[in-house]
Design a protein around this motif. Structure first.
Motif, short mmCIF file in Angstrom:
data_model
loop_
_atom_site.label_atom_id
_atom_site.label_comp_id
_atom_site.label_asym_id
_atom_site.label_seq_id
_atom_site.Cartn_x
_atom_site.Cartn_y
_atom_site.Cartn_z
N ILE A 121 0.84 -1.19 0.00
CA ILE A 121 0.00 0.00 0.00
C ILE A 121 0.87 1.24 0.00
O ILE A 121 1.73 1.42 0.87
CB ILE A 121 -0.94 -0.02 1.21
CG1 ILE A 121 -1.79 -1.30 1.20
CG2 ILE A 121 -1.83 1.21 1.24
CD1 ILE A 121 -2.50 -1.59 2.49
N LYS A 122 0.68 2.11 -1.00
CA LYS A 122 1.49 3.32 -1.17
C LYS A 122 2.97 2.96 -1.23
O LYS A 122 3.83 3.74 -0.82
CB LYS A 122 1.21 4.32 -0.05
CG LYS A 122 -0.23 4.72 0.12
CD LYS A 122 -0.80 5.39 -1.11
CE LYS A 122 -0.24 6.78 -1.33
NZ LYS A 122 -0.91 7.47 -2.48
N ASP A 123 3.28 1.77 -1.77
CA ASP A 123 4.65 1.28 -1.92
C ASP A 123 5.34 1.06 -0.57
O ASP A 123 6.57 0.98 -0.49
CB ASP A 123 5.49 2.23 -2.80
CG ASP A 123 4.84 2.47 -4.14
OD1 ASP A 123 4.66 1.49 -4.88
OD2 ASP A 123 4.47 3.64 -4.44
N GLY A 124 4.53 0.97 0.48
CA GLY A 124 5.07 0.82 1.83
C GLY A 124 4.83 -0.56 2.40
O GLY A 124 4.59 -1.54 1.70
N ARG A 125 4.88 -0.62 3.71
CA ARG A 125 4.85 -1.86 4.46
C ARG A 125 3.42 -2.31 4.72
O ARG A 125 2.55 -1.51 5.03
CB ARG A 125 5.57 -1.61 5.80
CG ARG A 125 5.88 -2.83 6.63
CD ARG A 125 6.54 -2.39 7.93
NE ARG A 125 7.68 -1.51 7.70
CZ ARG A 125 8.92 -1.92 7.51
NH1 ARG A 125 9.18 -3.20 7.55
NH2 ARG A 125 9.89 -1.05 7.31
N GLY A 126 3.18 -3.63 4.59
CA GLY A 126 1.88 -4.18 4.93
C GLY A 126 1.72 -4.37 6.42
O GLY A 126 2.56 -3.94 7.23
N HIS A 127 0.65 -5.04 6.82
CA HIS A 127 0.39 -5.24 8.23
C HIS A 127 -0.45 -6.50 8.41
O HIS A 127 -1.16 -6.94 7.49
CB HIS A 127 -0.35 -4.04 8.83
CG HIS A 127 -1.70 -3.78 8.22
ND1 HIS A 127 -2.83 -4.46 8.60
CD2 HIS A 127 -2.08 -2.93 7.22
CE1 HIS A 127 -3.86 -4.04 7.87
NE2 HIS A 127 -3.43 -3.12 7.02
N PRO A 128 -0.40 -7.12 9.59
CA PRO A 128 -1.28 -8.26 9.86
C PRO A 128 -2.71 -7.79 10.03
O PRO A 128 -2.96 -6.60 10.23
CB PRO A 128 -0.72 -8.83 11.17
CG PRO A 128 -0.05 -7.67 11.83
CD PRO A 128 0.48 -6.81 10.72
N PRO A 129 -3.68 -8.72 9.96
CA PRO A 129 -5.07 -8.30 10.15
C PRO A 129 -5.28 -7.75 11.55
O PRO A 129 -4.81 -8.31 12.54
CB PRO A 129 -5.86 -9.59 9.93
CG PRO A 129 -4.88 -10.69 10.11
CD PRO A 129 -3.55 -10.15 9.69
N ASN A 130 -5.96 -6.63 11.62
CA ASN A 130 -6.26 -5.99 12.90
C ASN A 130 -7.74 -6.15 13.20
O ASN A 130 -8.57 -5.39 12.73
CB ASN A 130 -5.89 -4.51 12.85
CG ASN A 130 -4.40 -4.29 12.70
OD1 ASN A 130 -3.61 -4.95 13.37
ND2 ASN A 130 -4.00 -3.38 11.82
N GLY A 131 -8.07 -7.18 13.96
CA GLY A 131 -9.47 -7.43 14.28
C GLY A 131 -10.10 -8.42 13.32
O GLY A 131 -9.60 -8.67 12.22
N SER A 132 -11.23 -8.95 13.70
CA SER A 132 -11.88 -10.02 12.93
C SER A 132 -12.42 -9.55 11.59
O SER A 132 -12.62 -10.35 10.68
CB SER A 132 -13.02 -10.62 13.76
OG SER A 132 -13.98 -9.63 14.10
N GLN A 133 -12.67 -8.25 11.44
CA GLN A 133 -13.24 -7.74 10.20
C GLN A 133 -12.19 -7.27 9.20
O GLN A 133 -12.51 -6.88 8.08
CB GLN A 133 -14.19 -6.56 10.51
CG GLN A 133 -15.33 -6.91 11.44
CD GLN A 133 -16.16 -8.07 10.93
OE1 GLN A 133 -16.57 -8.11 9.77
NE2 GLN A 133 -16.42 -9.05 11.80
N ASP A 134 -10.91 -7.31 9.59
CA ASP A 134 -9.83 -6.82 8.74
C ASP A 134 -9.32 -7.95 7.86
O ASP A 134 -8.80 -8.94 8.36
CB ASP A 134 -8.70 -6.25 9.60
CG ASP A 134 -7.61 -5.60 8.77
OD1 ASP A 134 -7.82 -5.40 7.56
OD2 ASP A 134 -6.54 -5.30 9.32
N LYS A 135 -9.48 -7.84 6.57
CA LYS A 135 -8.97 -8.84 5.65
C LYS A 135 -7.44 -8.75 5.61
O LYS A 135 -6.86 -7.67 5.62
CB LYS A 135 -9.53 -8.64 4.25
CG LYS A 135 -11.04 -8.79 4.17
CD LYS A 135 -11.48 -10.23 4.43
CE LYS A 135 -12.97 -10.41 4.21
NZ LYS A 135 -13.41 -11.79 4.48
N ALA A 136 -6.76 -9.90 5.49
CA ALA A 136 -5.29 -9.94 5.51
C ALA A 136 -4.74 -9.67 4.10
O ALA A 136 -4.01 -10.48 3.54
CB ALA A 136 -4.81 -11.29 6.03
N VAL A 137 -5.12 -8.53 3.53
CA VAL A 137 -4.74 -8.25 2.15
C VAL A 137 -3.23 -8.13 2.00
O VAL A 137 -2.67 -8.54 0.99
CB VAL A 137 -5.43 -6.95 1.66
CG1 VAL A 137 -4.91 -6.53 0.30
CG2 VAL A 137 -6.93 -7.16 1.60
#
Length: 508
Positions: A134-150
């Motif tokens: 995202i924006k050529d930057g760092r991703g992240h793990p899913p934050n909460g049950s509704q956050d997809k691990a894109v």
């Protein structure tokens, strides 16, 4: 000379190290680059300019521009990692923008009236490169049950398989027979997704000097809701967050011999650090090469890394990875039999011309200039970084090859703060999944340039290969194995020095 300083001088006896390590002398060439040999005068100049700092009263010469002439002014918005190389000629910027368009392109399923954009999946992790980076930057793990691990997924493999010829200490693995080499959490209609990523955390307090307490969160990963039956009983899973994209072309342009000169597999200098090179088989050049990219240095070039991501992450075929069904295995028959987007004039779902543009874009995402490099606290933090021995792995400086056809990357003094080698980080960070020569507890030293802009670009401060660390200090405290001594030094040092160390990292 104090022991903690010796790692930076490994390159002075690198020839002896290479001669004593089977296979490394065979991968010093750089077939992906059109190089101009260095003169003896240049070699002496490079040795002088890449020597570690000893005076911390002010910034070093050229330190403001970590990407050399390719550096760009640091923006104060989310586009700080999305700028072209600062030394790029205007005529070449069109290729950069076209590559950017392909990097952002949302792929669609086949058949489609938009023939240049069809071929998605059928199984995939994201519809575009930009959806993970995202924006050529760092991703992240899913934050909460509704956050997809894109921007995060699980790699998978099982023990066994073929060992490529000419690579010593290669740890053979093969894809899971049902799920392949990575798990995809999205699928086209009519196809079940492979899994749902679930992450739970347990917390562990760490008491620092002066009574300060930092809580580390230890993740546990589960591949839930498996869509095609159970994983192989010997399946090894490894979580991976998408890394930032800046400076890739500069890292690719460092002479392999300069990286290999830092190898010290048997810790000959006794500093407790024994960096190892990952040697991988290149699909692009059909030979063993130095691994540079990926969290375990499993890919040798920007083009090969990008092509593999198109196949595994999006399900898009390319000249290097021509299967139009991407990661679908032989057992996933419906996925393989589904319509694909490789039947038009392109021949592949992304052809060579388009891949060249994506590669050019990836190579030329510029490193922003340093901030506050002459601030007194930053300078103290730099001194702490050096004296604690962090440069044993986070090598500050390299000089890139002289190159034909790549003026942006040619002969630049760069400051990535990485030796590009594998290091055993201890059981706390182990994924227990090998990759080529990398063991289940080894990771490539991540470059630190731009790390202080993570919150600005990515909207979070989640670090390490799986995003478990919520701050730079937490990331340091997860260090173990070869970095255990440095970790303990940070725990014990006075709080002002610890704060200065973090401040220095934030300035990178």
């Amino acid at each position: 000379m104090p022991q903690k300083w010796t790692r930076a001088s490994k390159s002075l006896f690198g020839v002896a190290v290479l001669a004593a390590t089977p296979g490394l002398s065979d991968v010093q060439s750089d077939p992906h680059l059109n190089t101009i040999p260095r003169t003896q005068d240049e070699l002496h100049r490079i040795q002088a300019v890449t020597a570690p700092a000893r005076d911390f009263s002010g910034a070093e010469k050229f330190e403001t521009r970590p990407g050399g002439a390719a550096s760009v002014p640091a923006r104060n918005d989310t586009d700080a990692f999305s700028q072209p190389s600062g030394n790029m000629e205007f005529e070449r910027e069109l290729d950069f923008q076209l590559g950017n368009g392909l990097f952002k392109k949302l792929w669609v399923s086949s058949p489609s009236s938009t023939l240049a954009s069809d071929g998605l999946g059928p199984l995939y992790n994201a519809r575009s490169c930009q959806r993970c980076h995202i924006k050529d930057g760092r991703g992240h793990p899913p934050n909460g049950s509704q956050d997809k691990a894109v921007s995060m997924f699980l790699r998978v493999s099982i023990p066994g398989g073929a060992e490529p010829e000419g690579i010593e200490d290669y740890i053979a693995t093969r894809p899971d027979p049902t799920y392949g080499q990575q798990l995809q959490d999205f699928a086209l209609p009519g196809h079940p997704a492979e899994y749902t990523l679930q992450v739970t955390y347990s917390e562990h307090p760490v008491v620092l000097s002066g009574g300060e307490v930092v809580t580390l969160r230890e993740p546990k990963y589960e591949a839930a809701n498996l869509g095609y039956g159970p994983l192989h009983p010997d399946a090894m899973l490894s979580p991976r967050v998408a890394p930032q994209m800046i400076g890739l072309g500069l890292l690719e342009a460092i002479p392999a011999s300069d990286i290999l000169a830092h190898v010290d597999e048997n810790d000959a200098d006794g500093d407790g650090v024994s960096g190892r090179a990952n040697i991988v088989w290149s699909a692009e050049f059909d030979q063993p090469m130095l691994g540079r990219f990926g969290l375990k240095a499993g890919s040798p070039t920007v083009n090969e890394q990008s092509s593999a991501a198109f196949s595994g992450d999006i399900g898009i075929s390319s000249p290097l990875f021509p299967d139009p069904w991407g990661e679908c295995t032989e057992t996933q028959t419906a996925c393989r039999a589904a319509p694909h987007g490789d039947t038009d004039v392109r021949g592949y779902e992304i052809d060579m011309d388009a891949m060249n543009l994506v590669t050019f874009y990836g190579r030329n995402l510029a490193v922003p200039n340093r901030r506050d490099e002459n601030d007194s606290q930053v300078l103290r933090g730099k001194q702490v970084f050096y004296e604690t021995g962090c440069i044993a792995c986070h090598t500050p400086k390299f000089v890139t090859h002289r190159l034909r056809g790549q003026p942006e990357q040619s002969f630049q003094l760069i400051w990535p703060y990485s030796d590009m080698l594998l290091h055993d980080m201890g059981p706390g960070l182990a994924d227990n999944r090998p990759e080529a020569r990398a063991t289940g507890s080894e990771w490539r030293t991540p470059p630190l340039w731009g790390i202080g802009l993570t919150r600005q670009v990515s909207g979070h401060t989640q670090f390490l290969h799986d995003g478990r660390a919520r701050s730079l200090l937490e990331a340091v405290l997860w260090h173990g194995g070869e970095a255990q001594a440095q970790r303990e030094a940070v725990v014990a040092m006075p709080k002002p020095d610890r704060d200065a160390l973090v401040r220095f990292l934030e300035s990178l």
